[in-house]
Design a protein around this motif. Structure first.
Motif, PDB file in Angstrom:
ATOM      1  N   GLU A  61       0.835  -1.208   0.000  1.00  0.00           N
ATOM      2  CA  GLU A  61       0.000   0.000   0.000  1.00  0.00           C
ATOM      3  C   GLU A  61       0.861   1.246   0.000  1.00  0.00           C
ATOM      4  O   GLU A  61       1.761   1.394   0.831  1.00  0.00           O
TER       5      GLU A  61
ATOM      6  N   PRO B   1      -0.145   5.058   0.309  1.00  0.00           N
ATOM      7  CA  PRO B   1      -1.314   5.930   0.505  1.00  0.00           C
ATOM      8  C   PRO B   1      -1.312   7.105  -0.474  1.00  0.00           C
ATOM      9  O   PRO B   1      -0.282   7.749  -0.696  1.00  0.00           O
TER      10      PRO B   1
ATOM     11  N   LEU C 111       0.329  -1.109   5.059  1.00  0.00           N
ATOM     12  CA  LEU C 111       1.314  -0.035   5.154  1.00  0.00           C
ATOM     13  C   LEU C 111       2.701  -0.592   5.456  1.00  0.00           C
ATOM     14  O   LEU C 111       3.707  -0.135   4.890  1.00  0.00           O
TER      15      LEU C 111
ATOM     16  N   CYS D  36       3.461   9.196   5.949  1.00  0.00           N
ATOM     17  CA  CYS D  36       2.141   8.696   6.343  1.00  0.00           C
ATOM     18  C   CYS D  36       1.694   9.239   7.694  1.00  0.00           C
ATOM     19  O   CYS D  36       0.684   8.776   8.246  1.00  0.00           O
TER      20      CYS D  36
END
Length: 576
Positions: free
Chosen positions: A46, A48, A77, A217
Protein backbone atom coordinates in the motif's frame (compact mmCIF):
# COMPACT_ATOMS: atom_id res chain seq x y z
CA UNK A 1 37.04 0.19 19.27
CA UNK A 2 39.53 3.06 19.10
CA UNK A 3 42.10 0.76 17.50
CA UNK A 4 39.56 -0.29 14.88
CA UNK A 5 38.69 3.34 14.14
CA UNK A 6 42.37 4.19 13.74
CA UNK A 7 42.81 1.29 11.33
CA UNK A 8 39.82 2.44 9.27
CA UNK A 9 41.05 6.02 9.02
CA UNK A 10 44.55 4.96 7.97
CA UNK A 11 43.69 2.09 5.66
CA UNK A 12 44.79 3.97 2.53
CA UNK A 13 48.39 3.83 3.76
CA UNK A 14 48.30 0.75 6.04
CA UNK A 15 46.22 -2.28 4.93
CA UNK A 16 43.75 -3.44 7.57
CA UNK A 17 44.34 -7.15 6.85
CA UNK A 18 47.46 -8.89 8.11
CA UNK A 19 47.72 -10.79 4.82
CA UNK A 20 46.75 -9.70 1.28
CA UNK A 21 43.03 -10.21 0.71
CA UNK A 22 41.12 -10.49 -2.56
CA UNK A 23 37.39 -11.28 -2.81
CA UNK A 24 36.41 -14.59 -4.41
CA UNK A 25 33.50 -13.58 -6.62
CA UNK A 26 32.84 -17.19 -7.60
CA UNK A 27 32.21 -18.10 -3.95
CA UNK A 28 30.15 -15.13 -2.79
CA UNK A 29 27.26 -15.57 -0.33
CA UNK A 30 23.56 -15.38 -1.10
CA UNK A 31 21.96 -11.97 -1.34
CA UNK A 32 19.32 -12.94 1.25
CA UNK A 33 18.49 -15.64 3.78
CA UNK A 34 16.21 -18.53 2.84
CA UNK A 35 14.04 -20.43 5.32
CA UNK A 36 12.86 -23.53 3.44
CA UNK A 37 9.49 -24.91 4.44
CA UNK A 38 8.57 -21.98 6.67
CA UNK A 39 4.87 -21.08 6.27
CA UNK A 40 4.01 -17.57 5.26
CA UNK A 41 1.98 -15.24 3.13
CA UNK A 42 2.61 -12.57 0.47
CA UNK A 43 2.51 -9.01 1.72
CA UNK A 44 0.18 -6.39 0.26
CA UNK A 45 1.79 -3.21 -0.97
CA UNK A 46 0.00 0.00 0.00
CA UNK A 47 1.20 3.46 -0.97
CA UNK A 48 -1.31 5.93 0.51
CA UNK A 49 -2.57 8.50 -1.99
CA UNK A 50 -2.59 11.06 0.81
CA UNK A 51 1.08 10.52 1.69
CA UNK A 52 3.17 13.68 1.96
CA UNK A 53 5.75 14.37 -0.78
CA UNK A 54 9.42 13.75 -0.19
CA UNK A 55 10.18 17.38 0.59
CA UNK A 56 7.76 17.32 3.51
CA UNK A 57 8.54 13.82 4.76
CA UNK A 58 12.31 14.22 4.59
CA UNK A 59 12.72 17.75 5.88
CA UNK A 60 10.09 17.80 8.62
CA UNK A 61 11.14 16.76 12.08
CA UNK A 62 10.02 13.12 12.49
CA UNK A 63 6.76 12.96 14.44
CA UNK A 64 6.63 11.28 17.82
CA UNK A 65 5.80 7.55 17.78
CA UNK A 66 2.15 7.22 18.80
CA UNK A 67 -0.35 4.44 18.31
CA UNK A 68 -4.08 4.88 18.28
CA UNK A 69 -7.33 4.49 16.43
CA UNK A 70 -6.36 6.75 13.54
CA UNK A 71 -2.57 6.54 13.51
CA UNK A 72 0.01 3.82 13.14
CA UNK A 73 0.83 0.96 10.83
CA UNK A 74 -1.39 -1.65 9.27
CA UNK A 75 -0.21 -4.78 7.47
CA UNK A 76 -0.62 -3.13 4.02
CA UNK A 77 1.31 -0.03 5.15
CA UNK A 78 4.06 -2.21 6.61
CA UNK A 79 4.19 -4.14 3.34
CA UNK A 80 4.55 -0.95 1.34
CA UNK A 81 7.40 0.25 3.56
CA UNK A 82 9.27 -3.05 3.40
CA UNK A 83 8.94 -3.34 -0.38
CA UNK A 84 10.16 0.16 -1.09
CA UNK A 85 12.99 0.04 1.44
CA UNK A 86 14.53 -3.41 0.98
CA UNK A 87 12.36 -5.34 -1.45
CA UNK A 88 13.39 -5.93 -5.05
CA UNK A 89 11.93 -3.06 -7.08
CA UNK A 90 13.42 -3.59 -10.53
CA UNK A 91 16.08 -5.34 -12.54
CA UNK A 92 18.67 -2.93 -13.89
CA UNK A 93 21.24 -3.03 -16.64
CA UNK A 94 23.37 0.00 -17.35
CA UNK A 95 26.77 0.97 -18.67
CA UNK A 96 28.89 2.04 -15.72
CA UNK A 97 32.51 2.29 -14.64
CA UNK A 98 31.94 -0.18 -11.82
CA UNK A 99 34.15 -3.24 -12.46
CA UNK A 100 31.77 -5.44 -10.47
CA UNK A 101 28.99 -5.07 -13.10
CA UNK A 102 30.41 -7.62 -15.52
CA UNK A 103 28.03 -10.41 -16.50
CA UNK A 104 24.91 -8.62 -15.27
CA UNK A 105 23.16 -9.38 -18.56
CA UNK A 106 22.88 -13.01 -17.44
CA UNK A 107 19.87 -13.64 -15.21
CA UNK A 108 21.94 -15.58 -12.67
CA UNK A 109 24.05 -12.45 -12.07
CA UNK A 110 21.26 -9.88 -12.38
CA UNK A 111 21.39 -6.64 -10.37
CA UNK A 112 18.16 -6.07 -8.43
CA UNK A 113 17.51 -2.47 -7.41
CA UNK A 114 16.30 -1.62 -3.90
CA UNK A 115 15.21 1.62 -2.33
CA UNK A 116 17.87 1.82 0.40
CA UNK A 117 21.48 2.33 -0.53
CA UNK A 118 24.17 -0.15 0.50
CA UNK A 119 27.88 0.55 0.62
CA UNK A 120 29.15 -2.98 0.42
CA UNK A 121 29.42 -6.12 -1.66
CA UNK A 122 25.74 -7.03 -1.20
CA UNK A 123 22.76 -5.84 0.86
CA UNK A 124 23.68 -7.25 4.28
CA UNK A 125 20.59 -6.45 6.37
CA UNK A 126 17.88 -8.96 7.23
CA UNK A 127 14.50 -7.88 8.61
CA UNK A 128 12.41 -9.71 11.21
CA UNK A 129 8.98 -8.77 12.49
CA UNK A 130 8.22 -9.69 16.09
CA UNK A 131 4.45 -9.67 15.78
CA UNK A 132 2.48 -9.30 19.00
CA UNK A 133 -1.29 -9.52 19.54
CA UNK A 134 -3.61 -7.18 17.69
CA UNK A 135 -1.79 -6.84 14.36
CA UNK A 136 -3.84 -9.39 12.42
CA UNK A 137 -1.39 -12.23 11.69
CA UNK A 138 -0.77 -14.98 14.22
CA UNK A 139 1.65 -13.64 16.87
CA UNK A 140 5.18 -14.87 16.34
CA UNK A 141 8.47 -14.15 14.64
CA UNK A 142 8.41 -13.48 10.89
CA UNK A 143 11.25 -13.05 8.39
CA UNK A 144 10.90 -10.70 5.43
CA UNK A 145 11.58 -12.60 2.21
CA UNK A 146 12.90 -9.80 0.00
CA UNK A 147 12.61 -11.29 -3.54
CA UNK A 148 9.11 -12.66 -2.96
CA UNK A 149 7.91 -9.69 -0.88
CA UNK A 150 6.47 -12.11 1.64
CA UNK A 151 6.65 -12.93 5.33
CA UNK A 152 7.78 -16.37 6.53
CA UNK A 153 6.72 -17.41 10.02
CA UNK A 154 9.73 -18.80 11.89
CA UNK A 155 8.10 -19.25 15.30
CA UNK A 156 4.58 -19.00 16.73
CA UNK A 157 3.76 -17.33 20.02
CA UNK A 158 3.88 -13.84 21.49
CA UNK A 159 7.51 -12.98 22.21
CA UNK A 160 7.03 -9.20 22.15
CA UNK A 161 7.42 -8.99 25.98
CA UNK A 162 10.92 -10.39 25.56
CA UNK A 163 11.79 -7.59 23.15
CA UNK A 164 10.45 -4.98 25.58
CA UNK A 165 12.51 -6.57 28.33
CA UNK A 166 15.62 -6.39 26.13
CA UNK A 167 14.93 -2.70 25.53
CA UNK A 168 14.93 -2.04 29.27
CA UNK A 169 12.59 0.47 30.88
CA UNK A 170 12.20 2.67 27.79
CA UNK A 171 8.51 3.13 26.88
CA UNK A 172 7.59 1.81 23.46
CA UNK A 173 4.56 2.20 21.24
CA UNK A 174 2.56 -1.02 20.98
CA UNK A 175 3.72 -4.61 20.80
CA UNK A 176 5.07 -4.77 17.25
CA UNK A 177 8.81 -4.58 16.54
CA UNK A 178 11.09 -4.74 13.53
CA UNK A 179 14.48 -6.26 14.28
CA UNK A 180 17.28 -5.47 11.83
CA UNK A 181 20.16 -7.91 11.71
CA UNK A 182 23.37 -7.79 9.69
CA UNK A 183 25.01 -10.82 8.10
CA UNK A 184 28.66 -9.86 8.30
CA UNK A 185 30.05 -12.30 5.73
CA UNK A 186 27.68 -10.87 3.12
CA UNK A 187 29.85 -7.75 3.15
CA UNK A 188 33.13 -9.12 4.49
CA UNK A 189 33.64 -11.42 1.49
CA UNK A 190 34.43 -8.26 -0.48
CA UNK A 191 35.70 -5.73 2.06
CA UNK A 192 37.40 -7.83 4.73
CA UNK A 193 38.22 -5.96 7.94
CA UNK A 194 36.67 -2.76 6.57
CA UNK A 195 33.27 -4.46 6.27
CA UNK A 196 32.02 -3.65 9.78
CA UNK A 197 32.53 0.05 9.12
CA UNK A 198 30.48 -0.29 5.91
CA UNK A 199 27.55 -2.26 7.29
CA UNK A 200 26.92 0.11 10.16
CA UNK A 201 26.36 2.84 7.55
CA UNK A 202 24.07 0.51 5.58
CA UNK A 203 22.02 0.22 8.77
CA UNK A 204 21.53 4.00 8.85
CA UNK A 205 20.41 4.04 5.20
CA UNK A 206 17.66 1.55 5.97
CA UNK A 207 16.53 3.24 9.18
CA UNK A 208 16.32 6.67 7.51
CA UNK A 209 14.29 5.17 4.69
CA UNK A 210 11.79 3.80 7.19
CA UNK A 211 11.58 7.10 9.03
CA UNK A 212 10.98 9.00 5.79
CA UNK A 213 8.33 6.55 4.59
CA UNK A 214 6.55 6.61 7.94
CA UNK A 215 6.72 10.40 8.20
CA UNK A 216 5.02 10.68 4.80
CA UNK A 217 2.14 8.70 6.34
CA UNK A 218 2.11 10.78 9.53
CA UNK A 219 3.76 8.06 11.63
CA UNK A 220 6.81 8.56 13.85
CA UNK A 221 9.52 5.91 14.15
CA UNK A 222 12.24 5.87 16.80
CA UNK A 223 15.03 3.33 16.17
CA UNK A 224 16.77 1.86 19.20
CA UNK A 225 20.45 0.93 19.19
CA UNK A 226 20.87 0.33 22.95
CA UNK A 227 19.33 -2.91 24.27
CA UNK A 228 20.30 -6.40 25.43
CA UNK A 229 21.72 -7.54 22.12
CA UNK A 230 22.70 -11.10 23.17
CA UNK A 231 19.12 -11.70 24.38
CA UNK A 232 17.67 -10.74 20.99
CA UNK A 233 20.30 -12.77 19.16
CA UNK A 234 19.26 -15.80 21.19
CA UNK A 235 15.60 -15.06 20.43
CA UNK A 236 16.31 -15.28 16.69
CA UNK A 237 18.72 -18.20 17.01
CA UNK A 238 21.72 -16.17 15.79
CA UNK A 239 25.42 -16.62 16.41
CA UNK A 240 26.53 -13.04 17.14
CA UNK A 241 29.87 -13.67 15.46
CA UNK A 242 28.20 -14.19 12.08
CA UNK A 243 24.93 -12.23 12.40
CA UNK A 244 23.51 -9.96 15.07
CA UNK A 245 20.60 -7.63 15.83
CA UNK A 246 21.93 -4.10 15.23
CA UNK A 247 18.68 -2.14 15.61
CA UNK A 248 15.19 -2.47 17.06
CA UNK A 249 12.35 -0.34 15.67
CA UNK A 250 9.10 -0.27 17.69
CA UNK A 251 6.12 0.02 15.35
CA UNK A 252 3.16 2.19 16.37
CA UNK A 253 0.16 0.12 15.32
CA UNK A 254 -3.24 1.44 14.33
CA UNK A 255 -5.82 0.71 16.98
CA UNK A 256 -3.24 -0.38 19.57
CA UNK A 257 -2.87 1.19 23.00
CA UNK A 258 0.43 2.55 24.24
CA UNK A 259 2.56 -0.10 25.94
CA UNK A 260 5.40 0.86 28.23
CA UNK A 261 7.38 -0.59 31.06
CA UNK A 262 4.13 -1.47 32.83
CA UNK A 263 3.12 -3.90 30.09
CA UNK A 264 2.80 -7.65 30.58
CA UNK A 265 5.81 -9.24 32.24
CA UNK A 266 7.95 -11.44 30.03
CA UNK A 267 7.05 -15.09 30.15
CA UNK A 268 9.54 -17.33 31.88
CA UNK A 269 8.64 -20.18 29.53
CA UNK A 270 11.28 -21.08 26.97
CA UNK A 271 11.15 -18.94 23.86
CA UNK A 272 9.72 -20.73 20.83
CA UNK A 273 12.29 -22.38 18.63
CA UNK A 274 13.03 -20.35 15.49
CA UNK A 275 13.25 -22.20 12.19
CA UNK A 276 16.73 -22.65 10.76
CA UNK A 277 17.74 -21.09 7.44
CA UNK A 278 19.68 -22.77 4.67
CA UNK A 279 23.38 -22.98 5.52
CA UNK A 280 25.85 -20.49 4.10
CA UNK A 281 26.37 -20.95 0.36
CA UNK A 282 30.04 -19.90 0.34
CA UNK A 283 32.34 -22.89 0.58
CA UNK A 284 34.99 -20.81 2.36
CA UNK A 285 34.03 -18.30 5.05
CA UNK A 286 36.86 -16.17 6.40
CA UNK A 287 36.98 -14.46 9.77
CA UNK A 288 38.40 -10.98 10.29
CA UNK A 289 39.58 -10.47 13.88
CA UNK A 290 39.60 -6.67 13.99
CA UNK A 291 36.04 -6.31 12.64
CA UNK A 292 34.87 -9.16 14.84
CA UNK A 293 36.40 -7.61 17.96
CA UNK A 294 34.82 -4.22 17.20
CA UNK A 295 31.41 -5.81 16.75
CA UNK A 296 31.59 -7.97 19.88
CA UNK A 297 32.72 -4.98 21.95
CA UNK A 298 29.48 -3.25 20.95
CA UNK A 299 27.38 -6.41 21.35
CA UNK A 300 28.35 -6.91 24.98
CA UNK A 301 28.46 -3.22 25.90
CA UNK A 302 26.10 -2.88 28.86
CA UNK A 303 26.49 0.86 29.37
CA UNK A 304 23.46 3.16 29.15
CA UNK A 305 22.78 5.25 26.05
CA UNK A 306 24.43 8.66 26.12
CA UNK A 307 22.48 11.79 26.92
CA UNK A 308 22.16 14.72 24.50
CA UNK A 309 24.58 16.86 26.48
CA UNK A 310 27.37 14.28 26.24
CA UNK A 311 26.74 13.80 22.52
CA UNK A 312 26.68 17.54 21.86
CA UNK A 313 30.05 17.89 23.56
CA UNK A 314 31.44 14.94 21.60
CA UNK A 315 30.19 16.46 18.34
CA UNK A 316 32.02 19.70 19.15
CA UNK A 317 28.90 21.83 19.13
CA UNK A 318 29.25 25.29 20.61
CA UNK A 319 26.67 26.25 23.26
CA UNK A 320 24.09 28.78 22.18
CA UNK A 321 24.91 32.36 23.27
CA UNK A 322 22.71 33.96 25.97
CA UNK A 323 19.55 35.64 24.78
CA UNK A 324 20.24 39.01 23.16
CA UNK A 325 23.94 38.29 22.77
CA UNK A 326 25.57 37.81 19.38
CA UNK A 327 28.36 35.25 18.96
CA UNK A 328 31.83 36.74 18.75
CA UNK A 329 33.02 36.79 15.15
CA UNK A 330 36.52 37.50 14.02
CA UNK A 331 36.90 40.44 11.67
CA UNK A 332 38.99 38.22 9.39
CA UNK A 333 36.41 35.43 9.22
CA UNK A 334 34.96 35.07 5.72
CA UNK A 335 31.37 36.15 5.29
CA UNK A 336 28.88 33.32 4.69
CA UNK A 337 27.45 33.03 1.19
CA UNK A 338 23.63 32.72 1.36
CA UNK A 339 22.17 29.96 -0.76
CA UNK A 340 18.99 30.47 -2.79
CA UNK A 341 15.72 28.82 -1.89
CA UNK A 342 16.08 25.05 -2.42
CA UNK A 343 14.47 23.43 -5.43
CA UNK A 344 11.26 21.68 -4.35
CA UNK A 345 11.35 17.92 -3.74
CA UNK A 346 7.93 17.18 -5.11
CA UNK A 347 8.24 13.47 -5.86
CA UNK A 348 6.45 10.95 -3.70
CA UNK A 349 8.60 8.95 -1.32
CA UNK A 350 7.81 5.70 -3.15
CA UNK A 351 8.71 7.31 -6.49
CA UNK A 352 12.02 8.59 -5.18
CA UNK A 353 12.91 5.21 -3.66
CA UNK A 354 12.13 3.45 -6.94
CA UNK A 355 14.28 5.95 -8.88
CA UNK A 356 17.24 6.00 -6.47
CA UNK A 357 20.53 4.74 -7.96
CA UNK A 358 24.26 5.37 -7.93
CA UNK A 359 25.97 7.35 -10.69
CA UNK A 360 29.00 5.14 -11.29
CA UNK A 361 31.20 7.06 -13.73
CA UNK A 362 28.32 8.92 -15.40
CA UNK A 363 28.90 12.46 -14.08
CA UNK A 364 29.39 15.17 -16.67
CA UNK A 365 30.51 18.75 -16.04
CA UNK A 366 29.11 20.00 -19.36
CA UNK A 367 25.87 21.01 -17.65
CA UNK A 368 26.42 22.82 -14.32
CA UNK A 369 24.23 22.10 -11.33
CA UNK A 370 22.06 25.01 -10.28
CA UNK A 371 22.64 26.64 -6.91
CA UNK A 372 19.00 25.89 -6.03
CA UNK A 373 19.56 22.16 -6.65
CA UNK A 374 22.74 22.22 -4.56
CA UNK A 375 20.77 23.98 -1.82
CA UNK A 376 18.13 21.24 -1.93
CA UNK A 377 20.75 18.49 -1.73
CA UNK A 378 22.51 20.13 1.21
CA UNK A 379 19.26 20.80 3.04
CA UNK A 380 18.14 17.18 2.54
CA UNK A 381 21.51 15.79 3.64
CA UNK A 382 21.43 17.95 6.77
CA UNK A 383 17.88 16.76 7.51
CA UNK A 384 19.08 13.17 7.17
CA UNK A 385 21.01 13.64 10.40
CA UNK A 386 17.73 13.60 12.37
CA UNK A 387 17.94 9.86 12.98
CA UNK A 388 17.13 10.37 16.70
CA UNK A 389 18.30 6.90 17.73
CA UNK A 390 18.96 6.72 21.49
CA UNK A 391 20.34 10.24 21.56
CA UNK A 392 18.30 11.32 24.58
CA UNK A 393 19.59 8.87 27.13
CA UNK A 394 16.31 6.96 27.06
CA UNK A 395 14.22 9.96 28.10
CA UNK A 396 11.36 11.49 26.20
CA UNK A 397 12.34 13.47 23.17
CA UNK A 398 11.62 16.89 24.68
CA UNK A 399 15.42 17.19 24.77
CA UNK A 400 16.29 16.38 21.15
CA UNK A 401 19.36 14.41 20.20
CA UNK A 402 22.07 16.52 18.57
CA UNK A 403 23.54 15.88 15.15
CA UNK A 404 26.91 14.16 15.31
CA UNK A 405 28.03 15.09 11.81
CA UNK A 406 28.67 18.23 9.77
CA UNK A 407 28.73 18.83 6.04
CA UNK A 408 31.49 20.36 3.98
CA UNK A 409 31.22 20.74 0.22
CA UNK A 410 33.71 21.10 -2.61
CA UNK A 411 31.79 23.14 -5.19
CA UNK A 412 33.14 22.66 -8.71
CA UNK A 413 30.51 23.11 -11.40
CA UNK A 414 27.64 24.91 -9.69
CA UNK A 415 26.01 27.85 -11.44
CA UNK A 416 25.50 30.74 -9.04
CA UNK A 417 27.69 29.43 -6.23
CA UNK A 418 31.39 30.14 -5.64
CA UNK A 419 33.82 27.34 -6.41
CA UNK A 420 36.02 25.93 -3.66
CA UNK A 421 35.68 24.41 -0.21
CA UNK A 422 32.83 25.44 2.07
CA UNK A 423 31.19 24.39 5.32
CA UNK A 424 27.40 24.16 5.14
CA UNK A 425 25.63 26.15 7.86
CA UNK A 426 22.22 24.46 7.97
CA UNK A 427 20.74 26.99 10.42
CA UNK A 428 21.57 29.95 8.16
CA UNK A 429 21.27 27.91 4.95
CA UNK A 430 24.57 29.35 3.76
CA UNK A 431 28.03 28.30 2.63
CA UNK A 432 30.93 29.33 4.85
CA UNK A 433 34.15 29.54 2.80
CA UNK A 434 37.02 27.50 4.21
CA UNK A 435 40.72 27.57 3.43
CA UNK A 436 41.81 24.45 1.65
CA UNK A 437 43.02 22.93 -1.60
CA UNK A 438 41.32 23.46 -4.94
CA UNK A 439 38.94 20.57 -5.64
CA UNK A 440 40.78 19.48 -8.78
CA UNK A 441 43.09 17.56 -8.88
CA UNK A 442 43.12 17.10 -5.09
CA UNK A 443 39.87 15.10 -4.88
CA UNK A 444 40.77 12.64 -7.62
CA UNK A 445 44.22 12.07 -6.16
CA UNK A 446 42.58 11.31 -2.80
CA UNK A 447 40.16 8.79 -4.32
CA UNK A 448 41.50 5.23 -4.31
CA UNK A 449 39.14 3.55 -6.80
CA UNK A 450 38.50 3.96 -10.52
CA UNK A 451 34.70 4.00 -10.77
CA UNK A 452 34.23 7.78 -10.35
CA UNK A 453 35.79 10.81 -11.99
CA UNK A 454 35.34 13.29 -9.16
CA UNK A 455 36.38 16.24 -11.33
CA UNK A 456 33.21 15.75 -13.38
CA UNK A 457 30.93 15.91 -10.33
CA UNK A 458 29.32 19.30 -9.82
CA UNK A 459 29.79 19.10 -6.05
CA UNK A 460 31.36 16.70 -3.58
CA UNK A 461 29.82 16.66 -0.11
CA UNK A 462 32.02 15.51 2.78
CA UNK A 463 30.38 14.09 5.91
CA UNK A 464 32.55 15.19 8.85
CA UNK A 465 32.55 13.96 12.45
CA UNK A 466 34.69 13.49 15.54
CA UNK A 467 34.58 9.67 15.76
CA UNK A 468 36.98 9.21 18.66
CA UNK A 469 35.12 11.74 20.79
CA UNK A 470 31.77 10.07 20.04
CA UNK A 471 33.10 6.62 21.00
CA UNK A 472 34.61 8.08 24.18
CA UNK A 473 31.22 9.60 25.12
CA UNK A 474 28.95 6.76 24.02
CA UNK A 475 31.08 3.63 24.34
CA UNK A 476 31.59 0.99 21.64
CA UNK A 477 28.04 1.41 20.33
CA UNK A 478 28.85 5.03 19.62
CA UNK A 479 30.56 3.82 16.45
CA UNK A 480 27.27 2.32 15.28
CA UNK A 481 25.34 5.44 16.23
CA UNK A 482 27.73 7.72 14.36
CA UNK A 483 27.95 5.54 11.25
CA UNK A 484 24.18 5.08 11.19
CA UNK A 485 23.83 8.87 11.06
CA UNK A 486 26.34 9.05 8.20
CA UNK A 487 24.35 6.41 6.31
CA UNK A 488 21.14 8.32 6.98
CA UNK A 489 22.74 11.44 5.46
CA UNK A 490 23.70 9.45 2.37
CA UNK A 491 20.19 8.04 1.93
CA UNK A 492 18.61 11.48 2.28
CA UNK A 493 20.96 12.87 -0.38
CA UNK A 494 20.18 9.96 -2.71
CA UNK A 495 16.43 10.52 -2.41
CA UNK A 496 16.76 14.26 -2.97
CA UNK A 497 18.86 13.63 -6.07
CA UNK A 498 16.28 11.16 -7.40
CA UNK A 499 13.54 13.76 -6.95
CA UNK A 500 15.64 16.47 -8.63
CA UNK A 501 16.64 14.26 -11.55
CA UNK A 502 20.37 14.60 -10.80
CA UNK A 503 23.01 11.96 -10.27
CA UNK A 504 24.35 10.97 -6.87
CA UNK A 505 26.97 8.58 -5.60
CA UNK A 506 28.50 7.69 -2.24
CA UNK A 507 32.11 6.63 -1.69
CA UNK A 508 34.15 5.22 1.17
CA UNK A 509 37.21 4.39 -0.94
CA UNK A 510 39.29 7.50 -0.36
CA UNK A 511 42.38 8.57 1.55
CA UNK A 512 40.99 9.65 4.92
CA UNK A 513 44.34 10.98 6.05
CA UNK A 514 44.78 13.20 2.99
CA UNK A 515 41.36 14.80 3.41
CA UNK A 516 41.89 15.13 7.14
CA UNK A 517 45.21 16.93 6.61
CA UNK A 518 43.57 19.31 4.13
CA UNK A 519 40.51 20.06 6.29
CA UNK A 520 42.00 19.96 9.81
CA UNK A 521 43.26 23.59 9.81
CA UNK A 522 39.69 24.74 9.16
CA UNK A 523 37.56 22.24 11.10
CA UNK A 524 39.90 21.02 13.85
CA UNK A 525 42.36 18.14 14.27
CA UNK A 526 39.77 15.84 15.90
CA UNK A 527 37.40 16.06 12.92
CA UNK A 528 37.65 13.37 10.23
CA UNK A 529 35.86 12.74 6.93
CA UNK A 530 33.59 9.69 7.05
CA UNK A 531 31.91 9.68 3.67
CA UNK A 532 31.97 11.38 0.26
CA UNK A 533 28.74 12.16 -1.61
CA UNK A 534 29.09 13.22 -5.25
CA UNK A 535 26.29 15.03 -7.04
CA UNK A 536 25.74 16.52 -10.47
CA UNK A 537 24.20 15.97 -13.85
CA UNK A 538 25.00 12.83 -15.82
CA UNK A 539 26.00 12.09 -19.39
CA UNK A 540 23.03 11.60 -21.68
CA UNK A 541 24.64 8.98 -23.93
CA UNK A 542 24.65 6.06 -21.50
CA UNK A 543 21.76 3.63 -22.23
CA UNK A 544 20.18 1.72 -19.40
CA UNK A 545 17.39 -0.79 -18.88
CA UNK A 546 15.11 -0.75 -15.85
CA UNK A 547 12.39 -3.42 -15.65
CA UNK A 548 10.03 -2.67 -12.76
CA UNK A 549 8.85 -5.52 -10.54
CA UNK A 550 6.22 -3.43 -8.74
CA UNK A 551 2.63 -4.61 -9.23
CA UNK A 552 0.06 -2.38 -10.89
CA UNK A 553 -2.14 -0.70 -8.32
CA UNK A 554 -5.71 0.50 -8.75
CA UNK A 555 -5.57 4.11 -9.72
CA UNK A 556 -1.80 3.88 -10.05
CA UNK A 557 0.29 3.76 -13.19
CA UNK A 558 3.55 5.32 -14.28
CA UNK A 559 5.00 8.27 -12.47
CA UNK A 560 4.24 11.71 -13.88
CA UNK A 561 6.82 13.55 -11.84
CA UNK A 562 8.85 15.65 -14.31
CA UNK A 563 12.24 14.44 -13.05
CA UNK A 564 11.44 10.73 -12.80
CA UNK A 565 11.09 8.02 -15.39
CA UNK A 566 7.97 8.47 -17.54
CA UNK A 567 7.38 4.72 -17.48
CA UNK A 568 9.24 2.41 -15.13
CA UNK A 569 8.08 -0.63 -17.12
CA UNK A 570 9.83 0.28 -20.37
CA UNK A 571 13.42 0.38 -21.52
CA UNK A 572 15.08 3.71 -20.82
CA UNK A 573 17.96 5.40 -22.51
CA UNK A 574 18.61 7.97 -19.83
CA UNK A 575 18.29 10.82 -22.31
CA UNK A 576 16.73 14.07 -21.06
Amino acid sequence: MTRYLDAVLRRASVPMEAEPFEPDWQDQPRSHKIYPGAPGFPLPDEVPHSAAPLGVALLARPPEPRAGAGAGFTVPLLGGMLRHSYGWLSRRLQVTADPGQGGREAYAHAAWARGSAAGGGLYPCEIYWVCGPGAGPLPGVYHYNQPAHALRRLAAGDVSPRVREALGGVPTAGRQFLLVTVRFWQNAFKYGEFSYHCVTMDLGCLLRTWQTWAAACGIGLRPRLWYDEPALDRLLGLDPVTESVLAVVPLPWRGAAEAGSDGPAPSRAPAPRVAAPLPERSRTVLRFPAAEAAHLAATYDTGPPPGPEALAEAAGQEPDPPAGEQPDASASAPAPVPLPAPSPLGAGVAEALAARRSSFGRFSAHRPLSAADLAALLQAAAAGRQLRADGDGGRASSCPAPALTRLAVFAQHVAGAPAGLHLYDSAAHALVPLPGPAPHPFLQRSYTLNNYNLEQAAAVLVVLARPHAVVAAAGPRGHRLLNAEAGAVAQAAYLAAASLGTGCGAALGFDYEALHAALAPAVGPDTWPLLLLMAGHERCDRPRFDASLAPNRPGGGPSHHPHLSPSPRTDRTGRP
